[in-house]
Design a protein around this motif. Structure first.
Motif, PDB file in Angstrom:
ATOM      1  N   LEU A  94       0.847  -1.190   0.000  1.00 60.63           N
ATOM      2  CA  LEU A  94       0.000   0.000   0.000  1.00 60.63           C
ATOM      3  C   LEU A  94       0.882   1.238   0.000  1.00 60.63           C
ATOM      4  CD1 LEU A  94      -2.744  -1.011   2.610  1.00 60.63           C
ATOM      5  CD2 LEU A  94      -2.753  -1.316   0.127  1.00 60.63           C
ATOM      6  N   THR A  95       0.704   2.100  -0.996  1.00 62.03           N
ATOM      7  CA  THR A  95       1.502   3.314  -1.127  1.00 62.03           C
ATOM      8  C   THR A  95       0.823   4.254  -2.116  1.00 62.03           C
ATOM      9  OG1 THR A  95       3.636   4.212  -1.867  1.00 62.03           O
ATOM     10  CG2 THR A  95       2.894   2.177  -2.908  1.00 62.03           C
ATOM     11  N   PRO A  96       0.946   5.574  -1.914  1.00 61.48           N
ATOM     12  CA  PRO A  96       0.391   6.511  -2.894  1.00 61.48           C
ATOM     13  C   PRO A  96       1.261   6.634  -4.143  1.00 61.48           C
ATOM     14  CG  PRO A  96       1.416   7.709  -1.099  1.00 61.48           C
ATOM     15  CD  PRO A  96       1.448   6.264  -0.706  1.00 61.48           C
ATOM     16  N   VAL A  97       2.472   6.080  -4.097  1.00 61.21           N
ATOM     17  CA  VAL A  97       3.399   6.161  -5.230  1.00 61.21           C
ATOM     18  C   VAL A  97       3.082   5.042  -6.223  1.00 61.21           C
ATOM     19  CG1 VAL A  97       5.823   6.079  -5.928  1.00 61.21           C
ATOM     20  CG2 VAL A  97       5.176   7.149  -3.756  1.00 61.21           C
ATOM     21  N   THR A  98       3.071   5.370  -7.504  1.00 63.69           N
ATOM     22  CA  THR A  98       2.750   4.382  -8.530  1.00 63.69           C
ATOM     23  C   THR A  98       3.987   4.035  -9.354  1.00 63.69           C
ATOM     24  OG1 THR A  98       0.506   5.281  -8.706  1.00 63.69           O
ATOM     25  CG2 THR A  98       1.257   3.845 -10.491  1.00 63.69           C
ATOM     26  N   PRO A  99       4.553   2.844  -9.162  1.00 68.77           N
ATOM     27  CA  PRO A  99       5.697   2.430  -9.985  1.00 68.77           C
ATOM     28  C   PRO A  99       5.216   1.940 -11.354  1.00 68.77           C
ATOM     29  CG  PRO A  99       5.125   0.688  -8.463  1.00 68.77           C
ATOM     30  CD  PRO A  99       4.180   1.825  -8.175  1.00 68.77           C
ATOM     31  N   ARG A 100       6.154   1.641 -12.230  1.00 70.33           N
ATOM     32  CA  ARG A 100       5.801   1.073 -13.528  1.00 70.33           C
ATOM     33  C   ARG A 100       5.554  -0.424 -13.384  1.00 70.33           C
ATOM     34  NH1 ARG A 100      10.726   2.860 -14.683  1.00 70.33           N
ATOM     35  NH2 ARG A 100      11.280   0.779 -15.445  1.00 70.33           N
ATOM     36  N   GLN A 101       4.600  -0.930 -14.128  1.00 73.08           N
ATOM     37  CA  GLN A 101       4.394  -2.376 -14.141  1.00 73.08           C
ATOM     38  C   GLN A 101       5.629  -3.035 -14.745  1.00 73.08           C
ATOM     39  OE1 GLN A 101       0.493  -3.493 -15.111  1.00 73.08           O
ATOM     40  NE2 GLN A 101       0.959  -5.630 -15.545  1.00 73.08           N
ATOM     41  N   GLY A 102       6.137  -4.053 -14.076  1.00 76.51           N
ATOM     42  CA  GLY A 102       7.354  -4.725 -14.517  1.00 76.51           C
ATOM     43  C   GLY A 102       8.621  -4.130 -13.940  1.00 76.51           C
ATOM     44  N   GLU A 103       8.508  -3.005 -13.215  1.00 82.14           N
ATOM     45  CA  GLU A 103       9.691  -2.360 -12.640  1.00 82.14           C
ATOM     46  C   GLU A 103      10.235  -3.189 -11.480  1.00 82.14           C
ATOM     47  OE1 GLU A 103      11.122   2.042 -10.986  1.00 82.14           O
ATOM     48  OE2 GLU A 103       9.017   1.681 -11.490  1.00 82.14           O
ATOM     49  N   ARG A 104      11.562  -3.247 -11.381  1.00 87.48           N
ATOM     50  CA  ARG A 104      12.185  -3.939 -10.254  1.00 87.48           C
ATOM     51  C   ARG A 104      12.111  -3.062  -9.008  1.00 87.48           C
ATOM     52  NH1 ARG A 104      16.056  -4.975 -14.192  1.00 87.48           N
ATOM     53  NH2 ARG A 104      17.468  -3.448 -13.253  1.00 87.48           N
TER      54      ARG A 104
ATOM     55  N   PHE B 222      -2.884  -1.516  -8.420  1.00 80.65           N
ATOM     56  CA  PHE B 222      -4.272  -1.374  -7.990  1.00 80.65           C
ATOM     57  C   PHE B 222      -4.421  -0.037  -7.281  1.00 80.65           C
ATOM     58  CE2 PHE B 222      -3.292  -2.202  -3.586  1.00 80.65           C
ATOM     59  CZ  PHE B 222      -2.299  -3.179  -3.589  1.00 80.65           C
ATOM     60  N   ASP B 223      -5.648   0.355  -7.026  1.00 79.33           N
ATOM     61  CA  ASP B 223      -5.911   1.649  -6.406  1.00 79.33           C
ATOM     62  C   ASP B 223      -5.295   1.692  -5.010  1.00 79.33           C
ATOM     63  OD1 ASP B 223      -8.855   3.471  -5.283  1.00 79.33           O
ATOM     64  OD2 ASP B 223      -6.920   4.196  -6.020  1.00 79.33           O
ATOM     65  N   GLY B 224      -4.269   2.523  -4.834  1.00 79.63           N
ATOM     66  CA  GLY B 224      -3.629   2.658  -3.531  1.00 79.63           C
ATOM     67  C   GLY B 224      -2.403   1.805  -3.335  1.00 79.63           C
ATOM     68  N   GLY B 225      -1.912   1.168  -4.408  1.00 78.12           N
ATOM     69  CA  GLY B 225      -0.707   0.368  -4.220  1.00 78.12           C
ATOM     70  C   GLY B 225      -0.390  -0.527  -5.397  1.00 78.12           C
ATOM     71  N   PHE B 226       0.404  -1.565  -5.126  1.00 78.66           N
ATOM     72  CA  PHE B 226       0.792  -2.492  -6.187  1.00 78.66           C
ATOM     73  C   PHE B 226       1.089  -3.867  -5.598  1.00 78.66           C
ATOM     74  CE2 PHE B 226       5.336  -2.796  -5.280  1.00 78.66           C
ATOM     75  CZ  PHE B 226       5.610  -1.615  -4.602  1.00 78.66           C
ATOM     76  N   ALA B 227       1.046  -4.862  -6.468  1.00 76.25           N
ATOM     77  CA  ALA B 227       1.410  -6.228  -6.098  1.00 76.25           C
ATOM     78  C   ALA B 227       2.731  -6.561  -6.767  1.00 76.25           C
ATOM     79  CB  ALA B 227       0.332  -7.209  -6.535  1.00 76.25           C
ATOM     80  N   SER B 228       3.633  -7.151  -5.999  1.00 74.00           N
ATOM     81  CA  SER B 228       4.957  -7.495  -6.518  1.00 74.00           C
ATOM     82  C   SER B 228       5.212  -8.985  -6.351  1.00 74.00           C
ATOM     83  CB  SER B 228       6.039  -6.706  -5.766  1.00 74.00           C
ATOM     84  OG  SER B 228       7.334  -7.152  -6.119  1.00 74.00           O
ATOM     85  N   LEU B 229       5.799  -9.585  -7.379  1.00 76.00           N
ATOM     86  CA  LEU B 229       6.312 -10.937  -7.225  1.00 76.00           C
ATOM     87  C   LEU B 229       7.597 -10.875  -6.419  1.00 76.00           C
ATOM     88  CD1 LEU B 229       5.892 -12.475 -10.810  1.00 76.00           C
ATOM     89  CD2 LEU B 229       4.441 -12.837  -8.810  1.00 76.00           C
ATOM     90  N   VAL B 230       7.849 -11.893  -5.620  1.00 72.31           N
ATOM     91  CA  VAL B 230       9.096 -11.974  -4.862  1.00 72.31           C
ATOM     92  C   VAL B 230      10.098 -12.799  -5.660  1.00 72.31           C
ATOM     93  CG1 VAL B 230      10.202 -12.871  -2.781  1.00 72.31           C
ATOM     94  CG2 VAL B 230       7.988 -11.714  -2.618  1.00 72.31           C
TER      95      VAL B 230
END
Length: 201
Positions: free
Chosen positions: A52-62, A81-89
């Motif tokens: 959860l973060t207000p910052v939006t990274p690029r999809q696929g960004e490390r 997603f709204d309010g954050g992002f999902a990352s693979l580990v």
């Protein structure tokens, strides 16, 4: 009929192999341009994490994540997603095993009535050389490489069969995985911190 994407199916299957744990952990993350931002993690597994973060990274960004109770994780942004992002580990099998043990502790800490203290997430045994007893009574000296409330990874010259019951010190468990230099043990029950400290710390 829409053709299935084998790569997408493989990624989905990989994600579903890992059970997700609801958490509420503070942390920060670093993007590829070295900028850092605070965040909150709401759920995670050894294969992925929701941030959860207000910052939006690029999809696929490390990204590099630093999460309380867990430590440093590397990954790639899989979904926004709204309010954050999902990352693979992105991690080795051994790192995933360690993360799984940490998540087991996080999932059980309220039941165990343990304080939310960062030092409990990673247990550093002072007594690393211990005896292990196999089901047939054979005894071997092993060295603890990694330790949590739910299990341990040990360095050993022997490799008991996966599923075999063993006793590490006074704690009963079973072999759940072979490692490059030994094997991983899952304790029969999640141990209390007092028990771990008396036995190994």
């Amino acid at each position: 009929m829409t053709e299935e994407d084998p790569a997408a199916n493989a990624r989905f299957a990989e994600r579903r192999r890992f059970a997700r744990v609801k958490v509420d952990l503070l942390g920060r993350f670093m993007l590829e341009d070295q900028s850092e931002y605070p965040c909150r993690v709401e759920d995670m597994s050894p294969g992925g994490v929701a941030v959860l973060t207000p910052v939006t990274p690029r999809q696929g960004e490390r990204v590099v994540l630093y999460v309380d109770h867990v430590g440093r994780l590397e990954g790639t942004v899989q979904r926004l997603f709204d309010g954050g992002f999902a990352s693979l580990v992105v991690a080795t099998d051994r790192k995933r095993e360690k993360l799984a043990a940490q998540l087991t502790w996080l999932a059980n800490r309220h039941e165990l009535d343990l304080p939310e203290d960062r030092r409990h997430a990673r247990l550093q045994p002072k007594k690393q050389a211990v005896e292990i007893v196999l089901e047939d009574g054979r005894r071997y000296q092993v060295r603890i490489m990694d330790l949590s409330l739910s299990g341990a990874a040990v360095k050993s010259g022997v490799r008991p069969a996966i599923g075999e019951r063993v006793t590490l010190g006074t704690m009963q468990g079973r072999i759940v995985r072979h490692l490059e230099e030994g094997f991983a043990i899952e304790f029969s029950k999640v141990q209390s911190l007092d028990t771990i400290e008396r036995e190994f710390i």
